[in-house]
Design a protein around this motif. Sequence first.
Motif, PDB file in Angstrom:
ATOM      1  N   UNK A 163     -46.527  18.281 -14.010  1.00 29.03           N
ATOM      2  CA  UNK A 163     -45.434  17.518 -14.305  1.00 29.03           C
ATOM      3  C   UNK A 163     -44.335  18.607 -14.865  1.00 29.03           C
ATOM      4  N   UNK A 164     -44.616  20.024 -14.733  1.00 29.40           N
ATOM      5  CA  UNK A 164     -43.748  20.480 -15.165  1.00 29.40           C
ATOM      6  C   UNK A 164     -42.965  20.952 -13.807  1.00 29.40           C
TER       7      UNK A 164
ATOM      8  N   UNK B 196     -37.773  19.693 -24.499  1.00 33.72           N
ATOM      9  CA  UNK B 196     -37.100  20.005 -25.396  1.00 33.72           C
ATOM     10  C   UNK B 196     -36.047  20.337 -25.531  1.00 33.72           C
ATOM     11  N   UNK B 197     -36.084  21.349 -24.738  1.00 24.67           N
ATOM     12  CA  UNK B 197     -34.429  22.376 -24.449  1.00 24.67           C
ATOM     13  C   UNK B 197     -33.341  21.081 -23.841  1.00 24.67           C
TER      14      UNK B 197
ATOM     15  N   UNK C 163     -35.863  12.646 -23.227  1.00 28.53           N
ATOM     16  CA  UNK C 163     -36.565  13.573 -21.068  1.00 28.53           C
ATOM     17  C   UNK C 163     -36.706  12.509 -20.437  1.00 28.53           C
ATOM     18  N   UNK C 164     -38.131  11.379 -21.149  1.00 22.20           N
ATOM     19  CA  UNK C 164     -37.559   9.987 -19.964  1.00 22.20           C
ATOM     20  C   UNK C 164     -36.436   9.441 -19.314  1.00 22.20           C
ATOM     21  N   UNK C 165     -35.348   9.173 -20.369  1.00 27.84           N
ATOM     22  CA  UNK C 165     -34.420   9.140 -19.659  1.00 27.84           C
ATOM     23  C   UNK C 165     -33.633   9.330 -18.562  1.00 27.84           C
TER      24      UNK C 165
ATOM     25  N   UNK D 170     -44.057  14.609 -22.946  1.00 28.89           N
ATOM     26  CA  UNK D 170     -44.880  15.471 -22.414  1.00 28.89           C
ATOM     27  C   UNK D 170     -44.254  16.337 -21.495  1.00 28.89           C
ATOM     28  N   UNK D 171     -43.537  17.212 -21.404  1.00 24.84           N
ATOM     29  CA  UNK D 171     -42.835  17.809 -20.644  1.00 24.84           C
ATOM     30  C   UNK D 171     -43.959  18.967 -19.588  1.00 24.84           C
TER      31      UNK D 171
END
Length: 389
Positions: free
Chosen positions: A61-62, A184-185, A194-196, A259-260
């Motif tokens: 994911x990172x 979050x940044x 984040x998902x959008x 979770x990013x």
Amino acid sequence: MNCKVLDSVLQQAVDAQALVGASYAVILEGKVIARHWVGHADREAGVLLRSDHLFRAFSNTKLVTSIAALQLHEQGLFDFDDPVGDYLPALQELRVLKPGAVSLDDTEPAREPVRIRHLLTHTAGFTYGFLDPTAPIAKAYAQAGMADPTVSLEEQIARLAHLPLLFQPGTRWNYSVATDVVGRLVEVLSGSALDRYFERHVFRPAGMTDTGFTVPTQHATRLAALYVGDLATPLKPGLARADRLMHPGAYLVPQARLNPGGGLVTSLDDYTRLLQILLRGGAPLLQPESMRLVEQNQLPDGMWIQFPGSPMIKGRGHSFVSSVTVDSFEGEPNSRPGDLQWGGLAGTHWFYSPRERLGAVLMTQRYMGFGLPFWSEFKQAVRASGQRV
């Protein structure tokens, strides 16, 4: 490319009960030249692995989160040397464990702020509890709910602010929740969840139609089963279902925390599309200037990747998205200078060589399977086969 050699490497891992199944794609000059799969997606139900199965990407994911951050940098929304506290005020006054500290209260002020470049290179001083579960800091992370799916990303960062850093920012490398802070940044700078943001600015332009934080109900049966081996003796044959290791509804029911650093589910074809974009130069996701940050080591001279309890991997640095081979290093003789690669907790892997324009994606689902030999052996076979194309 003849898939038989690559199939053979993975089939040996399946036969040795190291994996239940695996799928892969090999890319050369931006084009897929091999794509196949072996074994099962669900051994107990007798479901053979197919091209459309979905996989928990965990730390792969990172790559997506870092790409999102680089996009915002291209828009001039931050500089890499900016203190993250300028945008996330909760992280302005962090403290650091003193050398030799025996208590989490034995801290000192950070000599400099955590900067955004520290987050992208895992040199901020944060950690992951699972890497050293008996350490006091790991217990503190657990008590603070750093991995709690019911805690929003915003609240997670607020809680993180009360935990000490392991070392002064920028002085060491340590794999960590830093990517969660980057996520979050992204939300704060873009003004979007984040998902959008991922959907609009990464998945849609990349043609990634099967990637997200939650599997749609109609596709739930496509999610491959998760397995686990002997955690104390990873090379011991034998695998058991690991569904119990995940929280209830994991990946199937929306959670408060996006979770990013490890929350995406993806498919072989989707992740292959992402790697193809990087191999072709980054467009439409990234500009050439950003691709240099993707592909070049960003660690200071003499600093290398090192995981808890393991020796320093001299020659393996880190760019703003993944590890990068600076010099050949012991333990992976098939890596060459310039190689970029990373892996997820359940054994998903990717690599590409900008010099050779060669890359590969491998999908499997073995919990804590990222360090097993199958990946190194597969990568070696890819490289040998790619040279013959």
